[in-house]
Design an enzyme around this catalytic site. Structure first.
Site, PDB file in Angstrom:
ATOM      1  CG  HIS A  75      -2.079  -0.907   1.124  1.00 24.61           C
ATOM      2  ND1 HIS A  75      -3.307  -0.588   1.637  1.00 24.61           N
ATOM      3  CD2 HIS A  75      -2.216  -2.120   0.537  1.00 24.61           C
ATOM      4  CE1 HIS A  75      -4.160  -1.569   1.379  1.00 24.61           C
ATOM      5  NE2 HIS A  75      -3.505  -2.519   0.715  1.00 24.61           N
ATOM      6  CE1 TYR A 204      -5.371   4.316   8.590  1.00 29.84           C
ATOM      7  CE2 TYR A 204      -6.065   4.236  10.890  1.00 29.84           C
ATOM      8  CZ  TYR A 204      -5.236   3.803   9.875  1.00 29.84           C
ATOM      9  OH  TYR A 204      -4.272   2.856  10.127  1.00 29.84           O
ATOM     10  N   PRO A 296      -4.567   0.796  18.698  1.00 25.26           N
ATOM     11  CG  PRO A 296      -6.271  -0.693  18.219  1.00 25.26           C
ATOM     12  CD  PRO A 296      -5.689   0.127  19.322  1.00 25.26           C
ATOM     13  CE  LYS A 300       3.172   3.215  13.130  1.00 28.71           C
ATOM     14  NZ  LYS A 300       3.703   2.611  11.893  1.00 28.71           N
ATOM     15  CE1 TYR A 388      -0.379   3.066   7.500  1.00 30.74           C
ATOM     16  CE2 TYR A 388      -1.397   4.037   9.439  1.00 30.74           C
ATOM     17  CZ  TYR A 388      -1.394   3.090   8.431  1.00 30.74           C
ATOM     18  OH  TYR A 388      -2.401   2.155   8.366  1.00 30.74           O
TER      19      TYR A 388
HETATM   20  P1  FAS Z   1       0.818 -11.356  22.168  1.00 30.11           P
HETATM   21  O1  FAS Z   1      -0.208 -10.967  23.188  1.00 30.11           O
HETATM   22  O2  FAS Z   1       0.433 -11.422  20.730  1.00 30.11           O
HETATM   23  O3  FAS Z   1       1.402 -12.814  22.526  1.00 30.11           O
HETATM   24  C1  FAS Z   1       1.676 -13.185  23.854  1.00 30.11           C
HETATM   25  C2  FAS Z   1       1.591 -14.699  23.925  1.00 30.11           C
HETATM   26  O4  FAS Z   1       1.947 -15.104  25.251  1.00 30.11           O
HETATM   27  C3  FAS Z   1       0.191 -15.232  23.663  1.00 30.11           C
HETATM   28  O5  FAS Z   1       0.226 -16.279  22.734  1.00 30.11           O
HETATM   29  C4  FAS Z   1      -0.285 -15.720  25.038  1.00 30.11           C
HETATM   30  O6  FAS Z   1      -1.141 -16.827  24.951  1.00 30.11           O
HETATM   31  C5  FAS Z   1       1.031 -16.096  25.683  1.00 30.11           C
HETATM   32  N1  FAS Z   1       1.006 -16.072  27.156  1.00 30.11           N
HETATM   33  C6  FAS Z   1       0.342 -15.216  27.962  1.00 30.11           C
HETATM   34  N2  FAS Z   1       0.574 -15.528  29.259  1.00 30.11           N
HETATM   35  C7  FAS Z   1       1.414 -16.621  29.260  1.00 30.11           C
HETATM   36  C8  FAS Z   1       2.015 -17.414  30.282  1.00 30.11           C
HETATM   37  N3  FAS Z   1       1.803 -17.147  31.573  1.00 30.11           N
HETATM   38  N4  FAS Z   1       2.800 -18.441  29.915  1.00 30.11           N
HETATM   39  C9  FAS Z   1       3.022 -18.710  28.592  1.00 30.11           C
HETATM   40  N5  FAS Z   1       2.488 -17.996  27.572  1.00 30.11           N
HETATM   41  C10 FAS Z   1       1.687 -16.967  27.925  1.00 30.11           C
HETATM   42  N6  FAS Z   1      -1.948  -4.248  16.761  1.00 30.11           N
HETATM   43  C11 FAS Z   1      -1.974  -3.617  15.572  1.00 30.11           C
HETATM   44  O7  FAS Z   1      -0.923  -3.143  15.115  1.00 30.11           O
HETATM   45  N7  FAS Z   1      -3.151  -3.492  14.881  1.00 30.11           N
HETATM   46  C12 FAS Z   1      -4.331  -4.031  15.341  1.00 30.11           C
HETATM   47  O8  FAS Z   1      -5.371  -3.918  14.708  1.00 30.11           O
HETATM   48  C13 FAS Z   1      -4.340  -4.715  16.561  1.00 30.11           C
HETATM   49  N8  FAS Z   1      -5.487  -5.302  17.048  1.00 30.11           N
HETATM   50  C14 FAS Z   1      -5.437  -5.962  18.252  1.00 30.11           C
HETATM   51  C15 FAS Z   1      -6.587  -6.596  18.773  1.00 30.11           C
HETATM   52  C16 FAS Z   1      -6.551  -7.260  20.013  1.00 30.11           C
HETATM   53  C17 FAS Z   1      -7.816  -7.932  20.549  1.00 30.11           C
HETATM   54  C18 FAS Z   1      -5.353  -7.287  20.757  1.00 30.11           C
HETATM   55  C19 FAS Z   1      -5.300  -7.962  22.111  1.00 30.11           C
HETATM   56  C20 FAS Z   1      -4.208  -6.678  20.248  1.00 30.11           C
HETATM   57  C21 FAS Z   1      -4.240  -6.023  18.983  1.00 30.11           C
HETATM   58  N9  FAS Z   1      -3.106  -5.424  18.438  1.00 30.11           N
HETATM   59  C22 FAS Z   1      -3.103  -4.789  17.250  1.00 30.11           C
HETATM   60  C23 FAS Z   1      -1.855  -5.485  19.118  1.00 30.11           C
HETATM   61  C24 FAS Z   1      -1.247  -6.852  18.849  1.00 30.11           C
HETATM   62  O9  FAS Z   1      -1.104  -7.056  17.478  1.00 30.11           O
HETATM   63  C25 FAS Z   1       0.050  -6.921  19.618  1.00 30.11           C
HETATM   64  O10 FAS Z   1       0.822  -5.743  19.465  1.00 30.11           O
HETATM   65  C26 FAS Z   1       0.875  -8.115  19.257  1.00 30.11           C
HETATM   66  O11 FAS Z   1       0.082  -9.269  19.365  1.00 30.11           O
HETATM   67  C27 FAS Z   1       2.071  -8.140  20.206  1.00 30.11           C
HETATM   68  O12 FAS Z   1       2.672  -9.375  20.100  1.00 30.11           O
HETATM   69  P2  FAS Z   1       3.293 -10.080  21.418  1.00 30.11           P
HETATM   70  O13 FAS Z   1       4.101  -9.095  22.152  1.00 30.11           O
HETATM   71  O14 FAS Z   1       3.900 -11.339  20.928  1.00 30.11           O
HETATM   72  O15 FAS Z   1       2.052 -10.372  22.381  1.00 30.11           O
HETATM   73  C1  PHB Z   2      -6.086  -3.991  10.610  1.00 36.39           C
HETATM   74  O1  PHB Z   2      -6.059  -4.247   9.375  1.00 36.39           O
HETATM   75  O2  PHB Z   2      -6.438  -4.828  11.470  1.00 36.39           O
HETATM   76  C2  PHB Z   2      -5.670  -2.614  11.074  1.00 36.39           C
HETATM   77  C3  PHB Z   2      -5.123  -1.732  10.148  1.00 36.39           C
HETATM   78  C4  PHB Z   2      -4.746  -0.466  10.569  1.00 36.39           C
HETATM   79  C5  PHB Z   2      -4.907  -0.121  11.901  1.00 36.39           C
HETATM   80  C6  PHB Z   2      -5.437  -1.023  12.831  1.00 36.39           C
HETATM   81  C7  PHB Z   2      -5.823  -2.283  12.410  1.00 36.39           C
HETATM   82  O3  PHB Z   2      -4.538   1.134  12.307  1.00 36.39           O
END
Ligand code: FAS
Ligand code: PHB
Length: 393
Positions: A75, A204, A296, A300, A388
């Site tokens: 993109h 957005y 989000p 980032k 971005y």
């Molecule tokens: P994660 O949370 O992905 O991974 C942590 C892992 O540790 C998980 O698999 C968990 O099961 C495991 N864990 C937890 N406790 C444990 C324990 N005691 N023992 C062993 N394992 C354990 N970011 C964006 O950029 N755009 C988005 O749209 C976006 N949407 C999101 C929506 C949701 C619902 C959430 C929660 C986050 C979102 N994020 C988004 C942010 C997300 O992408 C995170 O930044 C990303 O998953 C970070 O990765 P990790 O640091 O690996 O953490």
């Molecule tokens: C997504 O595609 O999930 C997405 C993209 C841009 C954002 C947040 C989420 O800022």
């Protein structure tokens, strides 16, 4: 109790933990990844969708970019819609030639797991009672249970990659932590639908009724979000209400209708900014969501986890290959510098695009003026674009 040994014990098989395990293995450094959930659960989570160039490069280094190269969408721009008035921002022009790739975090997780296991890497799913111990000594370990057997994993270092609700950060004495946090008075209702997005670039949208985001999951799905109350009751939001609200916030149907389709997943994501300092406690290192959370809006969260892992894997490599502690001693300071710049951008983009309930008329006018200035100023669009597409890792 069965005792095992590795160089780096990694808690969490999300993008941070998986990427760290992959990069270490490519450098001949042993690790074991301990994950509390099942492989199916981890591989089914729907989260981020936009990748910065640094993240794409890391996936290449991790030898896990085969599908990304085939299925990822480049993109070069994005759109802002202000009360239905659409304006495109040429990210490629204003970032001097950079772009982002749209490719779901779900797919990244699947690719990292299959590559790591396929290369002989060890990921223990369904690990219970995972606990980092003695990380304030030179002999840290992680205890856990698996298939009702107690294990102790002796290691040189522990990487706490277990997300915001993980166990690692909680083991650090409160007196040794400084927490920085902001909770926002809104959340996002997110849907994944078998329906094309209204545009081939992200939109957005800010509207009197609130924010909406129109993203996608190539090749045939859309990923859309609606600003909502943090305590929204999903039972009061049938599909028809969601589609209607998305169309209203995007504006007139004429320019580009919101195409409806089967909603495959629905969920509410709370919005918060969070940082814990420092990121190192003896032989325990925090990375990814275990260390920080961004709203989000700026896309980032995942990318910031990746820059942490770039720095942490370089630090471990420097230790094992050059017998130098310079990298591990500097990890927290180096990672926090980029973390805070990303927290700033994510806070700014969230604040300028979300209308707070009973926002004062002055604050509303300032917010809309901020957007009008952004779209009228090359300097402002250059600043948005460089953030971005991703500040340098
Ligand atoms: P994660 O949370 O992905 O991974 C942590 C892992 O540790 C998980 O698999 C968990 O099961 C495991 N864990 C937890 N406790 C444990 C324990 N005691 N023992 C062993 N394992 C354990 N970011 C964006 O950029 N755009 C988005 O749209 C976006 N949407 C999101 C929506 C949701 C619902 C959430 C929660 C986050 C979102 N994020 C988004 C942010 C997300 O992408 C995170 O930044 C990303 O998953 C970070 O990765 P990790 O640091 O690996 O953490
Ligand atoms: C997504 O595609 O999930 C997405 C993209 C841009 C954002 C947040 C989420 O800022």
């Amino acid at each position: 109790m069965i005792t095992k040994r590795t160089q780096v014990g990694i808690i969490g098989a999300g993008p941070a933990g998986l990427m760290l395990g992959r990069l270490l293995m490519e450098q001949g450094i042993s690790s074991v990844i301990l994950e509390t959930k099942t492989r199916d659960y981890v591989e089914s989570r729907i989260r981020a969708g936009v990748l910065e160039n640094g993240t794409v490069e890391l996936l290449k280094d991790a030898k896990a970019d085969y599908r990304l190269k085939k299925e990822g969408q480049t993109h070069n721009g994005l759109e802002f819609s202000i009360n239905g008035q659409r304006s495109r921002i040429d990210l490629n022009h204003f970032s001097k030639g950079k772009s982002v790739i749209v490719y779901g975090q779900t797919e990244i997780t699947i690719d990292l797991i299959s590559t790591h296991i396929g290369s002989g890497g060890e990921i223990i799913f369904n690990a219970d009672n995972v606990l980092p111990n003695k990380f304030d000594t030179s002999k840290p370990n992680i205890t856990y249970q698996h298939n009702n057997i107690n294990y102790q994993l002796d290691c040189d270092f522990i990487a706490g990659c277990d997300g915001f609700h993980g166990v690692s950060r909680l083991q650090i004495p409160i007196k040794d932590q400084t927490i920085f946090e902001r909770k926002y008075p809104y959340a996002w209702l997110g849907i994944l639908a078998e329906a094309p997005p209204p545009s081939n670039e992200l939109i957005y949208a800010t509207h009197e009724r609130g924010f909406a985001l129109f993203s996608m999951r190539p090749p045939s799905r859309s990923r859309s979000y609606l600003q909502c109350s943090p305590d929204l009751d999903l039972n009061k939001w049938p599909d028809t209400r969601i589609w209607d609200e998305l169309q209203t916030r995007l504006g007139s149907k004429t320019e580009s209708p919101v195409c409806e389709g089967k909603i495959l997943a629905k969920g509410v994501t709370p919005m918060r900014s969070f940082v814990v300092e420092p990121l190192r406690y003896g032989h325990l290192f925090l990375a990814g969501d275990a260390a920080h959370i961004v709203p989000p809006t700026g896309a980032k969260g995942l990318n910031l986890a990746m820059s942490d892992i770039q720095y942490l894997s370089d630090a471990f490599l420097n230790f094992y290959k050059n017998n130098s502690t310079a990298g591990i001693d500097n990890y927290s300071k180096k990672a926090l510098s980029r973390i805070w710049k990303t927290e700033r951008f994510s806070w700014w983009m969230t604040s300028v695009l979300h209308k707070i309930e009973n926002e004062s008329s002055f604050d509303n006018r300032i917010r809309l003026t901020e957007l009008e200035y952004l779209l009228s100023s090359e300097a402002a669009m250059s600043s948005l674009a460089e953030n971005y597409v991703g500040l340098p890792f």
